[in-house]
Design a protein around this motif. Sequence first.
Motif, short mmCIF file in Angstrom:
data_model
loop_
_atom_site.label_atom_id
_atom_site.label_comp_id
_atom_site.label_asym_id
_atom_site.label_seq_id
_atom_site.Cartn_x
_atom_site.Cartn_y
_atom_site.Cartn_z
N PHE A 146 0.84 -1.19 0.00
CA PHE A 146 0.00 0.00 0.00
C PHE A 146 0.87 1.23 0.00
O PHE A 146 1.77 1.34 0.79
N LEU A 147 0.58 2.19 -0.85
CA LEU A 147 1.36 3.43 -0.90
C LEU A 147 0.41 4.61 -0.69
O LEU A 147 -0.68 4.65 -1.22
N HIS A 183 -7.58 9.79 -12.34
CA HIS A 183 -6.23 9.86 -12.90
C HIS A 183 -5.16 9.75 -11.81
O HIS A 183 -4.16 10.47 -11.83
N ASP A 184 -5.38 8.85 -10.86
CA ASP A 184 -4.41 8.64 -9.78
C ASP A 184 -3.52 7.46 -10.16
O ASP A 184 -3.80 6.31 -9.83
N SER A 185 -2.43 7.75 -10.87
CA SER A 185 -1.59 6.67 -11.39
C SER A 185 -0.85 5.91 -10.28
O SER A 185 -0.59 4.71 -10.41
N SER A 186 -0.51 6.60 -9.19
CA SER A 186 0.17 5.92 -8.08
C SER A 186 -0.73 4.86 -7.47
O SER A 186 -0.29 3.74 -7.18
N LEU A 187 -1.99 5.21 -7.26
CA LEU A 187 -2.93 4.23 -6.72
C LEU A 187 -3.15 3.11 -7.72
O LEU A 187 -3.23 1.93 -7.34
N MET A 188 -3.25 3.44 -9.00
CA MET A 188 -3.42 2.40 -10.02
C MET A 188 -2.27 1.41 -9.97
O MET A 188 -2.48 0.19 -10.05
#
Length: 202
Positions: A11-12, A119-124
């Motif tokens: 998890f980040l 558009h949350d690429s980190s969560l993706m």
Amino acid sequence: MYKNKIIFGFFLICVVMIIPMRTIAEQPYPDSIKALLSSAGSDTAKINLLLKLAKENSWADIITAEQYAKDALELSQQINYKKGLAYSQFGLSRFYGDYDFDLSEKLLLQSLQYATKVHDSSLMASIYCSIGNLKSSIDFPQEAQKYYGKSLDIFLKQHKDSAVAVIYNNLGVLHDMMYPDSLSNEYYLRAAEINKRTKNYL
């Protein structure tokens, strides 16, 4: 044996399901938490606080952490807060990953839909990694490799070294499972080099 090496629940900072729960007002929160929620002001601020509390309690008190995540999901549903829906479902997926793969995967896929919308690429990338962990744990290494690849592409572009090291380690595990070869050692060594450089001795 090798599967036990995989770092689960990564998890980040891995149709919406309605999970039965009590409302926030009915929760037996400590006074300090009630005060924080009261001072949060907006509903989105309360959701973000609940998500933070869920993360902070995830190692020490998993039951409390799960309830915080459920409350964040419920409030996000009430106001259609897409970011809250993405993060609360991702957080909840961690609590079911070890014993209810179908539910965990469903939550991850729902979370991915909302993460894509905002558009949350980190969560993706984190979601892709978590799906890869699930696929690996139920012996679908080729699918796991695909999701790890998606996660790795994003984290490399973002220069998130610790996350890249996790993916390299998991890819090493997969190569051990599928076709043990020198590439598995190469992935482990890449992970080790990053962790040494960033002083991540754990």
